[in-house]
Design a protein around this motif. Structure first.
Motif, PDB file in Angstrom:
ATOM      1  N   LEU A 174       0.799  -1.497   0.305  1.00 24.75           N
ATOM      2  CA  LEU A 174       0.099   0.013   0.040  1.00 24.75           C
ATOM      3  C   LEU A 174       0.885   1.362  -0.009  1.00 24.75           C
ATOM      4  CD1 LEU A 174      -2.932  -0.531   2.410  1.00 24.75           C
ATOM      5  CD2 LEU A 174      -3.070  -0.224  -0.158  1.00 24.75           C
ATOM      6  N   THR A 175       1.826   1.339   0.847  1.00 28.92           N
ATOM      7  CA  THR A 175       2.952   2.214   0.787  1.00 28.92           C
ATOM      8  C   THR A 175       3.397   2.630  -0.501  1.00 28.92           C
ATOM      9  OG1 THR A 175       3.438   1.730   3.060  1.00 28.92           O
ATOM     10  CG2 THR A 175       4.772   3.552   2.245  1.00 28.92           C
ATOM     11  N   SER A 178       1.171   4.118  -3.071  1.00 27.55           N
ATOM     12  CA  SER A 178       1.005   5.694  -3.043  1.00 27.55           C
ATOM     13  C   SER A 178       2.173   6.501  -3.299  1.00 27.55           C
ATOM     14  CB  SER A 178       0.579   6.078  -1.555  1.00 27.55           C
ATOM     15  OG  SER A 178      -0.343   5.064  -0.848  1.00 27.55           O
ATOM     16  N   VAL A 179       3.310   5.920  -3.685  1.00 33.52           N
ATOM     17  CA  VAL A 179       4.488   6.594  -3.940  1.00 33.52           C
ATOM     18  C   VAL A 179       4.589   7.116  -5.562  1.00 33.52           C
ATOM     19  CG1 VAL A 179       6.911   6.341  -4.374  1.00 33.52           C
ATOM     20  CG2 VAL A 179       5.714   5.667  -2.138  1.00 33.52           C
ATOM     21  N   PRO A 180       4.714   8.290  -5.654  1.00 31.52           N
ATOM     22  CA  PRO A 180       4.857   8.631  -7.017  1.00 31.52           C
ATOM     23  C   PRO A 180       6.174   8.156  -7.728  1.00 31.52           C
ATOM     24  CG  PRO A 180       4.858  10.693  -5.813  1.00 31.52           C
ATOM     25  CD  PRO A 180       4.892   9.585  -4.679  1.00 31.52           C
ATOM     26  N   PHE A 182       7.763   8.831 -10.435  1.00 32.35           N
ATOM     27  CA  PHE A 182       8.778   9.589 -10.856  1.00 32.35           C
ATOM     28  C   PHE A 182       9.764  10.167  -9.780  1.00 32.35           C
ATOM     29  CE2 PHE A 182       4.901  12.357 -10.213  1.00 32.35           C
ATOM     30  CZ  PHE A 182       5.594  13.240  -9.106  1.00 32.35           C
ATOM     31  N   TRP A 183       9.149  10.100  -8.584  1.00 32.05           N
ATOM     32  CA  TRP A 183       9.566  10.598  -7.585  1.00 32.05           C
ATOM     33  C   TRP A 183      10.759   9.513  -6.853  1.00 32.05           C
ATOM     34  CZ3 TRP A 183       9.161   8.778  -2.333  1.00 32.05           C
ATOM     35  CH2 TRP A 183       9.976   9.579  -1.254  1.00 32.05           C
ATOM     36  N   LEU A 184      10.123   8.209  -6.858  1.00 32.96           N
ATOM     37  CA  LEU A 184      10.810   7.142  -6.546  1.00 32.96           C
ATOM     38  C   LEU A 184      12.216   6.982  -7.659  1.00 32.96           C
ATOM     39  CD1 LEU A 184      11.044   4.797  -4.545  1.00 32.96           C
ATOM     40  CD2 LEU A 184       9.866   3.252  -6.412  1.00 32.96           C
TER      41      LEU A 184
ATOM     42  N   LEU B 248      -2.058  11.894  -6.451  1.00 31.85           N
ATOM     43  CA  LEU B 248      -1.176  11.482  -7.288  1.00 31.85           C
ATOM     44  C   LEU B 248      -0.771  11.864  -8.708  1.00 31.85           C
ATOM     45  CD1 LEU B 248      -0.718   7.691  -6.023  1.00 31.85           C
ATOM     46  CD2 LEU B 248       1.060   9.514  -6.039  1.00 31.85           C
ATOM     47  N   GLY B 291       8.095  14.416  -2.238  1.00 30.43           N
ATOM     48  CA  GLY B 291       7.596  13.002  -2.642  1.00 30.43           C
ATOM     49  C   GLY B 291       7.092  12.376  -1.346  1.00 30.43           C
ATOM     50  N   LEU B 292       7.854  12.371  -0.216  1.00 31.68           N
ATOM     51  CA  LEU B 292       7.346  11.723   0.939  1.00 31.68           C
ATOM     52  C   LEU B 292       5.948  12.290   1.383  1.00 31.68           C
ATOM     53  CD1 LEU B 292      10.434  11.484   3.491  1.00 31.68           C
ATOM     54  CD2 LEU B 292       9.107   9.651   2.130  1.00 31.68           C
ATOM     55  N   ILE B 294       3.573  13.537  -0.491  1.00 32.45           N
ATOM     56  CA  ILE B 294       2.643  13.181  -1.713  1.00 32.45           C
ATOM     57  C   ILE B 294       2.364  11.744  -0.997  1.00 32.45           C
ATOM     58  CG2 ILE B 294       2.396  12.322  -3.970  1.00 32.45           C
ATOM     59  CD1 ILE B 294       4.423  14.451  -4.930  1.00 32.45           C
ATOM     60  N   ALA B 295       3.487  10.849  -0.755  1.00 29.93           N
ATOM     61  CA  ALA B 295       3.031   9.371  -0.533  1.00 29.93           C
ATOM     62  C   ALA B 295       2.197   9.450   0.835  1.00 29.93           C
ATOM     63  CB  ALA B 295       4.409   8.757  -0.235  1.00 29.93           C
ATOM     64  N   ALA B 298      -1.416  10.276  -0.020  1.00 28.02           N
ATOM     65  CA  ALA B 298      -2.118   9.373  -0.736  1.00 28.02           C
ATOM     66  C   ALA B 298      -2.379   7.845   0.175  1.00 28.02           C
ATOM     67  CB  ALA B 298      -1.375   9.054  -1.832  1.00 28.02           C
ATOM     68  N   LEU B 299      -1.352   7.709   0.817  1.00 30.59           N
ATOM     69  CA  LEU B 299      -1.572   6.552   1.709  1.00 30.59           C
ATOM     70  C   LEU B 299      -2.486   6.795   2.836  1.00 30.59           C
ATOM     71  CD1 LEU B 299      -0.421   3.797   2.391  1.00 30.59           C
ATOM     72  CD2 LEU B 299       1.423   5.016   4.012  1.00 30.59           C
ATOM     73  N   THR B 302      -5.765   6.363   1.175  1.00 31.34           N
ATOM     74  CA  THR B 302      -6.027   5.028   0.934  1.00 31.34           C
ATOM     75  C   THR B 302      -6.510   4.232   2.006  1.00 31.34           C
ATOM     76  OG1 THR B 302      -4.427   5.380  -0.821  1.00 31.34           O
ATOM     77  CG2 THR B 302      -5.262   3.056  -0.222  1.00 31.34           C
ATOM     78  N   ARG B 306     -10.153   2.269   2.674  1.00 28.94           N
ATOM     79  CA  ARG B 306     -10.004   0.983   2.774  1.00 28.94           C
ATOM     80  C   ARG B 306     -10.722   0.539   4.043  1.00 28.94           C
ATOM     81  NH1 ARG B 306      -6.522  -2.898   0.043  1.00 28.94           N
ATOM     82  NH2 ARG B 306      -6.069  -3.718   1.915  1.00 28.94           N
TER      83      ARG B 306
END
Lengths: 358, 320
Positions: A174-175, A178-180, A182-184, B248, B291-292, B294-295, B298-299, B302, B306
């Protein structure tokens, strides 16, 4: 809000996708199985043809929504004589009335001609066919890997659901989901290509090859360039397969036929491999094809970040213009690929699951 | 259609909570009590999902930070002209995450970016779910060629690669936040439409719909007063899940340079960082935080989605 009446009726996205994958059940009596199936397949293929044509029409009109003068873009605001402007317009067929342009576009597209790229002054199809192998190599590898990983982990987590491994894997998936992407990719470049602190630059920052290599050394070189982009695509891609496989296997877990299999004295992993998994695979099978749309998205971003010379990178370059013929053709190309894959899934599904569509 | 639905004036059910003013209960009070009751029941069930609680907590925190941005980091931290630091400074006491190429504090930009990401995510998800619910209910309620055509269109949108379509829309329209919202909303609704249609069909097959129709309820009455309340829980769960993918997609579009370049968003920050050469210079402290963030958002959405989904449908087997 009658909350008490809803639970049993709420469908998950996955379950709905499954129900739509097959045709409406109970078509034709058993004796005419093949005939009914052929008719079903023909309907699906015809539908796909209609969809493809709709995409073609959309790709023409979508990029003409806002009246703009592509020739102005092309010249980049440089001073240019009106005669030259006229010549450019004629070259790209922009002096024709809209309906004429439309008919030309459809006619040309049907013969595989998507016009000239504004940016590269080369036929669009030439650019696409040149970029296609690189994309197929990268995306294909990643696709196979993340599907396999998702199926494997999905099976494992569902079989031992509620345990430590399940909780950890579900949370991790799940984590990463959620990660973009392009960023990864950028982060992986910083850590493993540029190097942070004690970590040296282990991998190339981008591209497909270093150049100058031949034979086996070339293969190794390309593989070396592929590692980071593939890791990125797999990391953001496997979660969905895992979750769907997990939930569809969980659905099967309570089934009577598994109890029967166990009662026969079969070993646990035989029950899993030979009885439960094949049934649970069915919804996942549909997902694999539906997933192609996500794969395309990942492809655009990852290829951009890693300067991979594929379709995604080409699309990013084309956006800067915008190089409309190229954007338009790639839009059509990807939509067509996804539509064809979905049609293939629809046509194959009844062959895999005899309960549907016969 | 305008008449008060007859069912609300029926005598109260046996399962009503101990009433303070049982004698003077208007239909409205009854309805409020019933809603409160189902909310309490929902919360009791939701509370058992640990990950859902984590998601909710994170969301509340991030929302508070976004709301309090001007107080926390100052209203002028987005200004390029009077930036407080030197370009591309390393993290220090004054700038915990360093500075960007204009000398602005990355931390301050991060806090400001939360506003755009949340706004776009919420509005785009709202638009998406609104279109999806409308199409789903209409396609489920009306049968015949009209519904068939609607579902064909939905199916067609469903197989389109969403991001490519959104990019195409954002390319041909002006660079603005509203374009991004529109592009996301217009391309992501088909999943919701399919879910809502399935639910609508299930609801409409129940006898009380037939009763409402027999009593003279029109199409609008049935769709709004009977079907809509019954699909709402599903729509809510779907919204939460859509928000995370909308956020995202927003960051993706901003990263590709298709959003308004003058506003600070997390995706835009990543684009800036890449263009300023933060990657080859190894400035991970500039790249990692957006990025962190955003993640994390988003997480969080989610996880909430759920949890809501599994409260409504325990069969999904979502880990707690």
């Amino acid at each position: 809000m009658t909350a008490e009446s809803t639970p049993a009726l709420v469908h998950s996205a996955e379950a709905d996708g499954l129900a739509d994958a097959g045709p409406s059940a109970g078509r034709g009596p058993r004796a005419r199985n093949t005939k009914a199936y052929l008719r079903y397949a023909a309907t699906k293929i015809l539908g796909a043809a209609v969809s493809l044509f709709a995409v073609l029409v959309t790709s023409f009109f979508l990029f003409r929504l806002i009246p703009s003068d592509p020739v102005k873009h092309m010249t980049g605001g440089r001073p240019i004589s009106s005669e030259q402007l006229e010549n450019l317009r004629r070259e790209f067929g922009l002096d024709q009335p809209m309906w004429q342009q439309f008919l030309d576009y459809i006619g040309d597209a049907l013969t595989g001609d998507f016009g000239m790229s504004y940016q590269f002054h080369a036929p669009v199809m030439e650019k696409i066919t040149a970029a296609l192998p690189a994309t197929l190599l990268l995306t294909g590898t990643a696709y196979i890997l993340f599907t396999a990983l998702g199926l494997w982990l999905g099976t494992r987590t569902a079989w031992k659901h509620g345990g430590k491994g399940d909780r950890f894997n579900s949370a991790l998936a799940l984590t990463l989901y959620s990660v973009p992407s392009f960023w990864l990719g950028l982060l992986l470049i910083i850590v493993f290509s540029v190097g942070v602190g004690p970590i040296p630059g282990l991998f190339p920052t981008g591209g497909l090859e270093s150049g100058g290599e031949t034979g086996f050394a070339y293969v190794v070189d390309v593989a070396h360039h592929m590692i980071l982009p593939v890791i990125t695509l797999v990391a953001v891609g496997y979660a969905q397969t895992l979750l769907v496989m997990r939930s569809s296997l969980l659905d099967e877990m309570g089934s009577d036929y598994l109890t029967t299999a166990r009662a026969k004295g079969l070993r646990d992993d035989v029950v899993r491999r030979r009885h439960a998994v094949p049934n649970a695979l069915l919804p996942t099978f549909t997902l694999m094809f539906v997933n192609l749309g996500h794969v395309v998205a990942g492809q655009i971003l990852v290829e951009t970040v890693f300067s991979w010379p594929g379709l995604g990178g080409l699309f990013y370059e084309a956006l800067a213009g915008p190089d409309l013929p190229l954007v338009q053709a790639l839009f059509f190309f990807w939509a067509a690929a996804v539509i064809l894959a979905n049609t293939l899934a629809d046509v194959l599904y009844p062959l895999l699951d005899p309960r549907v569509g016969r | 259609m305008t008449a008060e639905p007859p069912m609300t004036t029926q005598p109260p059910r046996t399962a009503e909570p101990p009433a303070k003013a049982a004698a003077a209960r208007s239909p409205r009070a009854l309805k409020a009590a019933r809603m409160r009751q189902s909310f309490v029941r929902f919360w009791k069930e939701y509370r058992t999902h640990r990950s859902g609680l984590w998601g909710l907590g994170a969301l509340v925190l991030i929302a508070l930070i976004a709301l309090a941005a001007p107080l926390l980091v100052g209203a002028d931290s987005e200004s390029v002209t009077d930036a407080p630091g030197l370009p591309m400074e390393d993290p220090s006491g004054e700038f915990p995450l360093g500075t960007d190429q204009f000398g602005r504090s990355v931390l301050a930009l991060l806090v400001w970016g939360a506003r755009v990401s949340l706004t776009v995510g919420l509005l785009a998800a709202f638009l998406c779910v609104a279109i999806g619910t409308l199409v789903g209910i209409v396609a489920g309620h009306f049968k015949g060629w009209f519904a068939t055509v609607l579902m064909r269109i939905t199916d067609w949108f469903l197989v389109m690669p969403t991001l490519v379509l959104a990019i195409a829309l954002a390319t041909v329209m002006d660079r603005s936040m509203w374009t991004v919202i529109l592009a996301i909303g217009v391309t992501t609704w088909p999943t919701t439409a399919r879910l809502v249609r399935a639910q609508t069909l299930a609801v409409e097959s129940r006898p009380y719909i037939e009763r409402a129709r027999a009593l003279g309820g029109g199409h609008g009455h049935i769709m709004l007063r009977h079907v809509l309340p019954n699909v709402m829980p599903l729509v809510l769960a779907q919204t939460t899940l859509v928000i995370s993918s909308a956020i995202l997609t927003e960051s993706t579009l901003a990263f590709l340079g298709l959003s308004d370049p003058t506003i600070t968003s997390w995706g835009g920050m990543l684009q800036d960082a890449r263009e300023a050469g933060a990657v080859s210079a190894g400035h991970w402290w500039y790249l990692a935080p957006p990025g962190l963030a955003i993640a994390a958002v988003a997480l969080a959405f989610t996880l909430c989605g759920r949890a809501v989904e599994s409260v409504l449908n325990p069969r999904l087997g979502v880990a707690r």
